[in-house]
Design a protein around this motif. Structure first.
Motif, PDB file in Angstrom:
ATOM      1  N   ARG A   1      61.891  61.140 -38.792  1.00 12.86           N
ATOM      2  CA  ARG A   1      63.370  61.095 -39.093  1.00 12.86           C
ATOM      3  C   ARG A   1      63.595  59.863 -40.022  1.00 12.86           C
ATOM      4  O   ARG A   1      64.509  60.171 -40.841  1.00 12.86           O
ATOM      5  CB  ARG A   1      64.087  60.981 -37.792  1.00 12.86           C
TER       6      ARG A   1
ATOM      7  N   PHE B   1      63.623  60.931 -44.076  1.00 12.95           N
ATOM      8  CA  PHE B   1      64.774  61.942 -44.583  1.00 12.95           C
ATOM      9  C   PHE B   1      65.358  61.641 -45.918  1.00 12.95           C
ATOM     10  O   PHE B   1      65.466  62.359 -46.811  1.00 12.95           O
ATOM     11  CB  PHE B   1      65.385  62.720 -43.389  1.00 12.95           C
TER      12      PHE B   1
ATOM     13  N   GLU C   1      65.157  63.656 -49.107  1.00 15.43           N
ATOM     14  CA  GLU C   1      66.417  64.384 -49.620  1.00 15.43           C
ATOM     15  C   GLU C   1      66.731  63.873 -51.140  1.00 15.43           C
ATOM     16  O   GLU C   1      66.966  64.713 -51.911  1.00 15.43           O
ATOM     17  CB  GLU C   1      67.353  64.186 -48.836  1.00 15.43           C
TER      18      GLU C   1
ATOM     19  N   ALA D   1      60.422  67.964 -46.357  1.00 13.07           N
ATOM     20  CA  ALA D   1      61.507  67.928 -45.340  1.00 13.07           C
ATOM     21  C   ALA D   1      61.165  68.883 -44.145  1.00 13.07           C
ATOM     22  O   ALA D   1      61.571  68.990 -43.362  1.00 13.07           O
ATOM     23  CB  ALA D   1      62.833  68.296 -45.902  1.00 13.07           C
TER      24      ALA D   1
ATOM     25  N   LEU E   1      58.647  67.793 -41.845  1.00 18.32           N
ATOM     26  CA  LEU E   1      59.406  66.712 -41.160  1.00 18.32           C
ATOM     27  C   LEU E   1      60.146  67.557 -39.804  1.00 18.32           C
ATOM     28  O   LEU E   1      60.117  67.167 -38.670  1.00 18.32           O
ATOM     29  CB  LEU E   1      60.011  65.665 -41.842  1.00 18.32           C
ATOM     30  N   THR E   2      60.864  68.482 -40.409  1.00 18.76           N
ATOM     31  CA  THR E   2      61.694  69.042 -39.367  1.00 18.76           C
ATOM     32  C   THR E   2      60.974  69.865 -38.200  1.00 18.76           C
ATOM     33  O   THR E   2      61.052  69.704 -37.212  1.00 18.76           O
ATOM     34  CB  THR E   2      62.460  70.219 -40.091  1.00 18.76           C
TER      35      THR E   2
END
Length: 158
Positions: free
Chosen positions: A121, A124, A128, A136, A139-140
């Motif tokens: 987290r 991000f 971004e 991203a 990571l999600t």
């Protein structure tokens, strides 16, 4: 950190920053893999069979995950860390000094899963900012899996 000159639309400074964060995620994931495998081998008690199989599923998933994370680092043009020495400097997950009791194994794995979520987290903002959708997405996926695994482990303690 060794970095290759590539042109994928992310400036070198951004790629280096993302790769550094992903290297910590890799170290945390690999350390959690080792811990989970260690517990798989050494778990005892009335829940032995269930936990032995659950831990096996978890360490197998982590073995696949570390490959995906390392490959993303390489796709960014940076060499991935891969030694115990490097991982021990990068990870926030502590090693065990002895075989813990079964409930402590579960608590330690919850803490490890949550630590991986926090590391993922934390990346991000830079991902971004540099429009690194591929990182991203990775990571999600990692966050979703580790949050679910932590929930399942916590449920064993109730």
């Amino acid at each position: 950190m060794n970095v290759q000159s590539i042109d994928i639309g992310i400036p070198e400074s951004g790629r280096l920053e993302i790769a550094a964060g992903l290297s910590q995620l890799l170290a945390d994931s690999y350390t959690l893999y080792i811990k989970t495998h260690y517990y798989h081998w050494n778990v005892t008690g009335p829940m032995f069979n269930s936990l032995h199989l659950m831990f096996e599923t978890q360490y197998n998933e982590l073995a696949l995950a570390v490959d995906l994370i390392a490959e993303r680092i390489r796709a960014l043009g940076v060499y991935a860390p891969g030694t115990y020495h490097e991982f021990s400097k990068l990870t926030v997950i502590p090693e065990d000094s002895a075989v813990p009791k079964t409930d402590d194994m579960i608590k330690n794995l919850v803490a490890g899963q949550e630590a991986v979520v926090r590391t993922a987290r934390s990346l991000f903002p830079i991902v971004e900012k540099t429009h690194d959708e591929a990182s991203a997405d990775l990571l999600t996926q990692r966050i979703q899996l580790h949050e679910k695994t932590a929930w399942m482990l916590r449920s064993l303690l109730e």
